[in-house]
Design a protein around this motif. Structure first.
Motif, PDB file in Angstrom:
ATOM      1  N   PHE A  69       0.830  -1.207   0.000  1.00  0.00           N
ATOM      2  CA  PHE A  69       0.000   0.000   0.000  1.00  0.00           C
ATOM      3  C   PHE A  69       0.862   1.254   0.000  1.00  0.00           C
ATOM      4  O   PHE A  69       0.639   2.184  -0.783  1.00  0.00           O
ATOM      5  N   GLU A  70       1.848   1.289   0.875  1.00  0.00           N
ATOM      6  CA  GLU A  70       2.674   2.491   1.020  1.00  0.00           C
ATOM      7  C   GLU A  70       3.474   2.780  -0.241  1.00  0.00           C
ATOM      8  O   GLU A  70       3.721   3.939  -0.576  1.00  0.00           O
ATOM      9  N   THR A  89      -8.775   2.619   1.900  1.00  0.00           N
ATOM     10  CA  THR A  89      -7.544   2.430   2.678  1.00  0.00           C
ATOM     11  C   THR A  89      -7.497   1.105   3.424  1.00  0.00           C
ATOM     12  O   THR A  89      -6.478   0.785   4.038  1.00  0.00           O
ATOM     13  N   ASN A  90      -8.586   0.326   3.361  1.00  0.00           N
ATOM     14  CA  ASN A  90      -8.617  -0.941   4.088  1.00  0.00           C
ATOM     15  C   ASN A  90      -9.164  -2.049   3.202  1.00  0.00           C
ATOM     16  O   ASN A  90      -9.949  -2.890   3.625  1.00  0.00           O
ATOM     17  N   TYR A  91      -8.714  -2.038   1.938  1.00  0.00           N
ATOM     18  CA  TYR A  91      -9.100  -3.065   0.972  1.00  0.00           C
ATOM     19  C   TYR A  91      -7.984  -4.102   0.938  1.00  0.00           C
ATOM     20  O   TYR A  91      -6.810  -3.752   0.872  1.00  0.00           O
ATOM     21  N   ASN A  92      -8.349  -5.397   0.958  1.00  0.00           N
ATOM     22  CA  ASN A  92      -7.355  -6.450   1.168  1.00  0.00           C
ATOM     23  C   ASN A  92      -7.459  -7.589   0.162  1.00  0.00           C
ATOM     24  O   ASN A  92      -8.557  -7.968  -0.254  1.00  0.00           O
ATOM     25  N   GLY A  93      -6.287  -8.130  -0.207  1.00  0.00           N
ATOM     26  CA  GLY A  93      -6.263  -9.420  -0.874  1.00  0.00           C
ATOM     27  C   GLY A  93      -6.736 -10.475   0.105  1.00  0.00           C
ATOM     28  O   GLY A  93      -6.829 -10.225   1.314  1.00  0.00           O
ATOM     29  N   VAL A  94      -7.032 -11.676  -0.370  1.00  0.00           N
ATOM     30  CA  VAL A  94      -7.610 -12.688   0.519  1.00  0.00           C
ATOM     31  C   VAL A  94      -6.602 -13.737   0.970  1.00  0.00           C
ATOM     32  O   VAL A  94      -6.877 -14.491   1.910  1.00  0.00           O
ATOM     33  N   THR A  95      -5.444 -13.803   0.314  1.00  0.00           N
ATOM     34  CA  THR A  95      -4.420 -14.775   0.695  1.00  0.00           C
ATOM     35  C   THR A  95      -3.160 -14.449  -0.097  1.00  0.00           C
ATOM     36  O   THR A  95      -3.053 -13.394  -0.712  1.00  0.00           O
ATOM     37  N   HIS A  96      -2.209 -15.353  -0.103  1.00  0.00           N
ATOM     38  CA  HIS A  96      -1.016 -15.294  -0.959  1.00  0.00           C
ATOM     39  C   HIS A  96      -0.832 -16.673  -1.571  1.00  0.00           C
ATOM     40  O   HIS A  96      -1.234 -17.678  -0.978  1.00  0.00           O
ATOM     41  N   PRO A  97      -0.246 -16.820  -2.744  1.00  0.00           N
ATOM     42  CA  PRO A  97       0.254 -15.778  -3.641  1.00  0.00           C
ATOM     43  C   PRO A  97      -0.828 -15.276  -4.588  1.00  0.00           C
ATOM     44  O   PRO A  97      -1.993 -15.160  -4.184  1.00  0.00           O
ATOM     45  N   SER A  98      -0.467 -15.045  -5.873  1.00  0.00           N
ATOM     46  CA  SER A  98      -1.374 -14.357  -6.790  1.00  0.00           C
ATOM     47  C   SER A  98      -2.581 -15.180  -7.215  1.00  0.00           C
ATOM     48  O   SER A  98      -3.728 -14.744  -7.096  1.00  0.00           O
ATOM     49  N   GLU A  99      -2.351 -16.367  -7.746  1.00  0.00           N
ATOM     50  CA  GLU A  99      -3.412 -17.122  -8.415  1.00  0.00           C
ATOM     51  C   GLU A  99      -4.667 -17.311  -7.573  1.00  0.00           C
ATOM     52  O   GLU A  99      -5.781 -17.101  -8.076  1.00  0.00           O
ATOM     53  N   PRO A 100      -4.561 -17.696  -6.300  1.00  0.00           N
ATOM     54  CA  PRO A 100      -5.794 -17.853  -5.521  1.00  0.00           C
ATOM     55  C   PRO A 100      -6.582 -16.561  -5.363  1.00  0.00           C
ATOM     56  O   PRO A 100      -7.812 -16.599  -5.235  1.00  0.00           O
ATOM     57  N   THR A 271      -3.204  -5.637   2.913  1.00  0.00           N
ATOM     58  CA  THR A 271      -3.894  -4.441   2.439  1.00  0.00           C
ATOM     59  C   THR A 271      -3.247  -3.923   1.166  1.00  0.00           C
ATOM     60  O   THR A 271      -2.029  -3.810   1.078  1.00  0.00           O
ATOM     61  N   VAL A 272      -4.068  -3.637   0.167  1.00  0.00           N
ATOM     62  CA  VAL A 272      -3.568  -3.169  -1.121  1.00  0.00           C
ATOM     63  C   VAL A 272      -4.227  -1.835  -1.481  1.00  0.00           C
ATOM     64  O   VAL A 272      -5.381  -1.583  -1.129  1.00  0.00           O
ATOM     65  N   TYR A 273      -3.469  -1.009  -2.173  1.00  0.00           N
ATOM     66  CA  TYR A 273      -3.948   0.308  -2.601  1.00  0.00           C
ATOM     67  C   TYR A 273      -5.046   0.120  -3.640  1.00  0.00           C
ATOM     68  O   TYR A 273      -4.830  -0.472  -4.687  1.00  0.00           O
ATOM     69  N   THR A 274      -6.234   0.624  -3.338  1.00  0.00           N
ATOM     70  CA  THR A 274      -7.388   0.381  -4.199  1.00  0.00           C
ATOM     71  C   THR A 274      -8.199   1.661  -4.356  1.00  0.00           C
ATOM     72  O   THR A 274      -8.418   2.393  -3.394  1.00  0.00           O
ATOM     73  N   LEU A 275      -8.618   1.903  -5.584  1.00  0.00           N
ATOM     74  CA  LEU A 275      -9.385   3.103  -5.898  1.00  0.00           C
ATOM     75  C   LEU A 275     -10.707   2.750  -6.550  1.00  0.00           C
ATOM     76  O   LEU A 275     -10.794   1.781  -7.324  1.00  0.00           O
ATOM     77  N   LEU A 276     -11.734   3.530  -6.248  1.00  0.00           N
ATOM     78  CA  LEU A 276     -12.984   3.517  -6.995  1.00  0.00           C
ATOM     79  C   LEU A 276     -13.012   4.782  -7.839  1.00  0.00           C
ATOM     80  O   LEU A 276     -12.911   5.893  -7.319  1.00  0.00           O
ATOM     81  N   LEU A 277     -13.106   4.603  -9.151  1.00  0.00           N
ATOM     82  CA  LEU A 277     -13.075   5.713 -10.095  1.00  0.00           C
ATOM     83  C   LEU A 277     -14.299   5.657 -10.996  1.00  0.00           C
ATOM     84  O   LEU A 277     -15.108   4.742 -10.915  1.00  0.00           O
ATOM     85  N   THR A 291     -13.543   1.514   5.300  1.00  0.00           N
ATOM     86  CA  THR A 291     -14.283   0.277   5.538  1.00  0.00           C
ATOM     87  C   THR A 291     -13.412  -0.934   5.185  1.00  0.00           C
ATOM     88  O   THR A 291     -12.633  -0.887   4.229  1.00  0.00           O
ATOM     89  N   PHE A 292     -13.548  -2.006   5.942  1.00  0.00           N
ATOM     90  CA  PHE A 292     -12.797  -3.221   5.652  1.00  0.00           C
ATOM     91  C   PHE A 292     -13.424  -3.929   4.453  1.00  0.00           C
ATOM     92  O   PHE A 292     -14.574  -4.350   4.480  1.00  0.00           O
ATOM     93  N   TYR A 293     -12.625  -4.051   3.373  1.00  0.00           N
ATOM     94  CA  TYR A 293     -13.049  -4.751   2.166  1.00  0.00           C
ATOM     95  C   TYR A 293     -12.031  -5.820   1.806  1.00  0.00           C
ATOM     96  O   TYR A 293     -10.871  -5.769   2.235  1.00  0.00           O
ATOM     97  N   THR A 294     -12.474  -6.784   0.997  1.00  0.00           N
ATOM     98  CA  THR A 294     -11.568  -7.764   0.405  1.00  0.00           C
ATOM     99  C   THR A 294     -11.986  -7.938  -1.060  1.00  0.00           C
ATOM    100  O   THR A 294     -12.952  -7.319  -1.527  1.00  0.00           O
ATOM    101  N   HIS A 295     -11.276  -8.809  -1.777  1.00  0.00           N
ATOM    102  CA  HIS A 295     -11.666  -9.087  -3.158  1.00  0.00           C
ATOM    103  C   HIS A 295     -13.076  -9.660  -3.241  1.00  0.00           C
ATOM    104  O   HIS A 295     -13.724  -9.565  -4.292  1.00  0.00           O
ATOM    105  N   TYR A 296     -13.562 -10.240  -2.152  1.00  0.00           N
ATOM    106  CA  TYR A 296     -14.934 -10.731  -2.150  1.00  0.00           C
ATOM    107  C   TYR A 296     -15.941  -9.580  -2.209  1.00  0.00           C
ATOM    108  O   TYR A 296     -17.092  -9.776  -2.596  1.00  0.00           O
ATOM    109  N   SER A 297     -15.502  -8.389  -1.836  1.00  0.00           N
ATOM    110  CA  SER A 297     -16.385  -7.220  -1.888  1.00  0.00           C
ATOM    111  C   SER A 297     -16.735  -6.841  -3.315  1.00  0.00           C
ATOM    112  O   SER A 297     -17.806  -6.277  -3.568  1.00  0.00           O
TER     113      SER A 297
END
Length: 465
Positions: A69-70, A89-100, A271-277, A291-297
């Motif tokens: 994020f930073e 500011t609180n949007y998150n990936g759900v695990t590691h690594p990329s494919e899942p 947490t990953v940098y995420t924008l709504l545009l 708000t706490f979000y993930t890719h499921y959001s």
């Protein structure tokens, strides 16, 4: 000699393993076709009327790679884009690594996937595509440098960033294309035709044929996977910034999600940098949403917008699938606020159809789930016998058996626009036999019992007859 080779490697790839080339536009403009994209365009999609949504009538998501994020926040390009929309500011990936993460973003789960290996999820794994099609919401994915429709592997081509190089460069990776990973999409010709390349993207935008739900995956340099935030910032200036002013891409009913699959630091929260545009958030420019979000959001928000059903997986888990707050305010949806923030940086082998060491069949969706869209749980007409009953994890590796989810189904798109399955029975585990039975719902249920006298395992899938 060894030190010299090491120095050369570090100079070429950098300490982190990333390349450090200068950005070069792959095409003259983001809606121009280019030989650098390899795959020819396949003509535009049919123009379909948009289905009105509660907050927007078009949803576009653009996926970038492996950045903290930073690090993104320090980019002037990302800061400029943030001033044009909502910073999550609180949007998150759900695990590691990329494919899942990619798979979870359309299927609501990652099914025990814990690495970036080859997987082909069986047909009883439903996706957001099923829900969209039930409500006539048009969709497509655009995969940069995918060589042709139906291609099922990784692809190396001439390096357009270094024309003098004679070494092919792998710009396209299957692991970043969840649509080709899910057999419920890849085995259906009409759906396969909507897994498109960037030459198709140019044609579709220019023809005003961009669908209502769009998933964009840049290549490995433009998404920052093999490069860095400076490179991806240059790509965004070339690609996204002009498109924000293109009415065929963005209008007042368009929501654009710009996100990363995961962060770089596995030890911290994901947490990953995420924008709504886009025009749908024009009244919220320069605002911040914590708000706490993930890719499921992204799943639950789309379901909420169009009143869709749910997959009955993590997309209906209110703790990790909050609807975008600006939208929730419009639709009178109440997000659940948990006292404990779920950890999204956990790694390891969890039971699932992709976990060869802890294998279980695809579990049934939660039939009592209530998603943000209010519609029913998707079961393709099946209300029982959705998956095999045996959920005790089995170590296929120790048994010397091949996990069918790791076998390439080899679906090949023909010029006649038909599809054949090139997989023969010899590609299945040699220690297995196939028994099939027809269900009353008209679907075929396949179970592959091992020929061990002491251990019986079930590998199950539900196939359309």
């Amino acid at each position: 000699m060894i030190l010299t080779l090491l120095s050369m490697s570090l100079a070429i790839f950098g300490v982190s393993g990333q390349t450090n080339p200068a950005f070069a536009p792959p095409a003259v403009c983001p809606v121009c076709t280019s030989g650098n994209y390899t795959g020819q365009n396949n003509g535009s999609l049919p123009i379909q009327p948009r289905v009105p949504g509660k907050a927007y009538s078009r949803f576009i998501q653009i996926w970038l790679e492996n950045t903290d994020f930073e690090t993104a926040q320090a980019s002037t390009t990302f800061s400029k884009l943030a001033s044009e929309g909502i910073l999550l500011t609180n949007y998150n990936g759900v695990t590691h690594p990329s494919e899942p993460n990619y798979v979870a973003s359309i299927a609501g789960d990652f099914f025990g996937m814990s690495d970036d290996s080859f997987y082909a999820l069986p047909p009883n794994v439903s996706t957001q595509v099923d829900l969209l099609e039930l409500h006539n919401v048009s969709w497509a994915t655009y995969q940069e440098n995918m060589p042709y429709i139906g291609f099922s592997g990784d692809y190396a081509q001439k390096n357009y960033l270094d024309p003098s190089s004679k070494v092919p460069y792998t710009y396209y990776k299957r692991k970043h294309n969840p649509f080709i990973i899910c057999d419920s999409i890849a085995s259906v010709p009409a759906r396969m035709n909507r897994i498109r390349n960037f030459n198709d993207f140019a044609v579709d935008v220019n023809a005003s044929a961009l669908p209502s739900w769009v998933y964009i995956t840049p290549n490995l340099v433009n998404d920052a996977h093999d490069t860095n935030v400076t490179f991806v910032s240059a790509w965004l200036e070339y690609f996204l910034v002009p498109l924000l002013n293109n009415p065929n891409f963005n209008d007042n009913e368009t929501l654009i999600l710009l996100t990363f699959d995961e962060n770089e630091d596995y030890k911290s929260q994901n947490t990953v940098y995420t924008l709504l545009l886009g025009g749908a958030v024009s009244d919220y420019k320069g605002t911040i949403d914590s708000t706490f979000y993930t890719h499921y959001s992204s799943l639950s928000s789309v379901q909420n917008n169009w009143g869709l059903g749910t997959l009955g997986r993590q997309d209906s888990n209110a703790t990790v699938a909050s609807v975008f707050q600006f939208q929730a305010n419009m639709t009178n949806h109440t997000n659940v606020v948990s006292d404990v923030t779920p950890l999204m940086n956990l790694t390891g082998i969890l039971p699932g159809v992709c976990a060869s060491q802890r294998w279980i069949p695809v579990t049934a969706p939660e039939m009592s789930a209530i998603g943000a869209g209010g519609g029913p749980v998707f079961t393709s007409g099946i209300t029982s016998n959705v998956s095999c009953e045996n959920t005790t994890p089995i170590n296929l590796t120790d048994m010397g058996l091949v996990n069918p989810a790791t076998i390439n189904p080899n679906y090949t798109m023909l010029s006649s626009n038909t599809k054949v399955n090139a997989t023969s029975s010899s590609t299945l585990p040699s220690s297995s036999a196939i028994a099939s039975s027809k269900s009353s719902a008209g679907h075929v249920r396949l179970c592959l019992p091992a020929v061990s006298s002491t251990i019986v395992y079930l590998l199950c899938a539900i196939l359309l007859s």
